[in-house]
Design a protein around this motif. Structure first.
Motif, PDB file in Angstrom:
ATOM      1  N   GLN A  52       0.836  -1.183   0.000  1.00 27.79           N
ATOM      2  CA  GLN A  52       0.000   0.000   0.000  1.00 27.79           C
ATOM      3  C   GLN A  52       0.874   1.237   0.000  1.00 27.79           C
ATOM      4  N   ALA A  53       0.398   2.244  -0.643  1.00 25.48           N
ATOM      5  CA  ALA A  53       1.141   3.497  -0.717  1.00 25.48           C
ATOM      6  C   ALA A  53       0.268   4.613  -0.165  1.00 25.48           C
ATOM      7  N   GLY A  54       0.833   5.341   0.742  1.00 19.41           N
ATOM      8  CA  GLY A  54       0.117   6.473   1.296  1.00 19.41           C
ATOM      9  C   GLY A  54       0.584   7.752   0.633  1.00 19.41           C
ATOM     10  N   PRO A  55      -0.037   8.841   0.968  1.00 15.94           N
ATOM     11  CA  PRO A  55       0.393  10.112   0.385  1.00 15.94           C
ATOM     12  C   PRO A  55       1.789  10.493   0.894  1.00 15.94           C
ATOM     13  N   PRO A  56       2.620  11.080   0.056  1.00 12.32           N
ATOM     14  CA  PRO A  56       3.993  11.441   0.458  1.00 12.32           C
ATOM     15  C   PRO A  56       4.044  12.448   1.603  1.00 12.32           C
ATOM     16  N   ILE A  57       2.980  13.197   1.812  1.00  9.28           N
ATOM     17  CA  ILE A  57       2.973  14.191   2.887  1.00  9.28           C
ATOM     18  C   ILE A  57       3.118  13.533   4.258  1.00  9.28           C
ATOM     19  N   VAL A  58       2.740  12.275   4.355  1.00  9.68           N
ATOM     20  CA  VAL A  58       2.880  11.552   5.624  1.00  9.68           C
ATOM     21  C   VAL A  58       4.348  11.487   6.034  1.00  9.68           C
ATOM     22  N   TYR A  59       5.220  11.254   5.046  1.00  9.34           N
ATOM     23  CA  TYR A  59       6.652  11.190   5.353  1.00  9.34           C
ATOM     24  C   TYR A  59       7.205  12.557   5.752  1.00  9.34           C
ATOM     25  N   VAL A  60       6.683  13.605   5.170  1.00  4.11           N
ATOM     26  CA  VAL A  60       7.124  14.961   5.537  1.00  4.11           C
ATOM     27  C   VAL A  60       6.736  15.254   6.982  1.00  4.11           C
ATOM     28  N   TRP A  61       5.481  14.957   7.338  1.00  5.34           N
ATOM     29  CA  TRP A  61       5.034  15.193   8.718  1.00  5.34           C
ATOM     30  C   TRP A  61       5.780  14.297   9.703  1.00  5.34           C
ATOM     31  N   SER A  62       6.070  13.087   9.281  1.00  4.85           N
ATOM     32  CA  SER A  62       6.831  12.179  10.139  1.00  4.85           C
ATOM     33  C   SER A  62       8.240  12.720  10.364  1.00  4.85           C
ATOM     34  N   LEU A  63       8.861  13.221   9.301  1.00  7.01           N
ATOM     35  CA  LEU A  63      10.203  13.798   9.417  1.00  7.01           C
ATOM     36  C   LEU A  63      10.200  14.993  10.365  1.00  7.01           C
ATOM     37  N   ILE A  64       9.188  15.843  10.241  1.00  4.90           N
ATOM     38  CA  ILE A  64       9.085  17.013  11.123  1.00  4.90           C
ATOM     39  C   ILE A  64       8.835  16.573  12.565  1.00  4.90           C
ATOM     40  N   GLY A  65       7.948  15.600  12.758  1.00  2.43           N
ATOM     41  CA  GLY A  65       7.648  15.135  14.113  1.00  2.43           C
ATOM     42  C   GLY A  65       8.837  14.495  14.797  1.00  2.43           C
ATOM     43  N   VAL A  66       9.544  13.634  14.085  1.00  5.53           N
ATOM     44  CA  VAL A  66      10.724  12.993  14.682  1.00  5.53           C
ATOM     45  C   VAL A  66      11.823  14.025  14.931  1.00  5.53           C
ATOM     46  N   THR A  67      11.923  15.046  14.075  1.00  2.78           N
ATOM     47  CA  THR A  67      12.892  16.120  14.300  1.00  2.78           C
ATOM     48  C   THR A  67      12.570  16.862  15.595  1.00  2.78           C
ATOM     49  N   MET A  68      11.307  17.162  15.820  1.00  2.00           N
ATOM     50  CA  MET A  68      10.910  17.863  17.047  1.00  2.00           C
ATOM     51  C   MET A  68      11.167  17.004  18.286  1.00  2.00           C
ATOM     52  N   ILE A  69      10.846  15.738  18.204  1.00  5.13           N
ATOM     53  CA  ILE A  69      11.103  14.838  19.337  1.00  5.13           C
ATOM     54  C   ILE A  69      12.593  14.738  19.603  1.00  5.13           C
ATOM     55  N   SER A  70      13.393  14.610  18.536  1.00  4.03           N
ATOM     56  CA  SER A  70      14.850  14.538  18.702  1.00  4.03           C
ATOM     57  C   SER A  70      15.402  15.820  19.293  1.00  4.03           C
ATOM     58  N   ALA A  71      14.848  16.965  18.891  1.00  5.95           N
ATOM     59  CA  ALA A  71      15.300  18.247  19.440  1.00  5.95           C
ATOM     60  C   ALA A  71      15.026  18.328  20.933  1.00  5.95           C
ATOM     61  N   VAL A  72      13.862  17.872  21.358  1.00  3.57           N
ATOM     62  CA  VAL A  72      13.528  17.880  22.786  1.00  3.57           C
ATOM     63  C   VAL A  72      14.454  16.947  23.555  1.00  3.57           C
ATOM     64  N   VAL A  73      14.694  15.756  23.024  1.00  8.03           N
ATOM     65  CA  VAL A  73      15.580  14.798  23.697  1.00  8.03           C
ATOM     66  C   VAL A  73      16.996  15.361  23.793  1.00  8.03           C
ATOM     67  N   LEU A  74      17.498  15.958  22.711  1.00 10.27           N
ATOM     68  CA  LEU A  74      18.838  16.559  22.750  1.00 10.27           C
ATOM     69  C   LEU A  74      18.900  17.716  23.747  1.00 10.27           C
TER      70      LEU A  74
END
Length: 82
Positions: A52-74
């Motif tokens: 199954q293929a989802g919309p590519p925007i999901v990966y963009v939001w995932s990248l932004i979300g993991v970046t924010m979580i990583s920033a908080v952890v750092l």
């Protein structure tokens, strides 16, 4: 923030590479059971689905979300070291 983005990018590249590798391995190891498939011909599917293929925007939001979580952890890690 650049470190957090790099962590997020590496995590996504590892995830995508693992998904592709697993798909290649499953395809290489697949051995169809043709003898039992002919026993129930009426139930054979006439459609092919490769996943199954989802919309590519999901990966963009995932990248932004993991970046924010990583920033908080750092930030917490650097604050705890002081």
């Amino acid at each position: 923030m650049i470190q957090a983005f790099a962590i997020s990018l590496v995590a996504h590249v590892v995830y995508i590479a693992a998904t592709i590798s697993l798909g290649c391995w499953k395809t290489k190891m697949y051995q169809p059971d043709i003898a039992s498939a002919w026993e129930s011909v009426d139930q054979l599917s006439n459609e092919v689905v490769f996943g199954q293929a989802g919309p590519p925007i999901v990966y963009v939001w995932s990248l932004i979300g993991v970046t924010m979580i990583s920033a908080v952890v750092l930030y917490v890690y650097k604050a705890a070291r002081r």
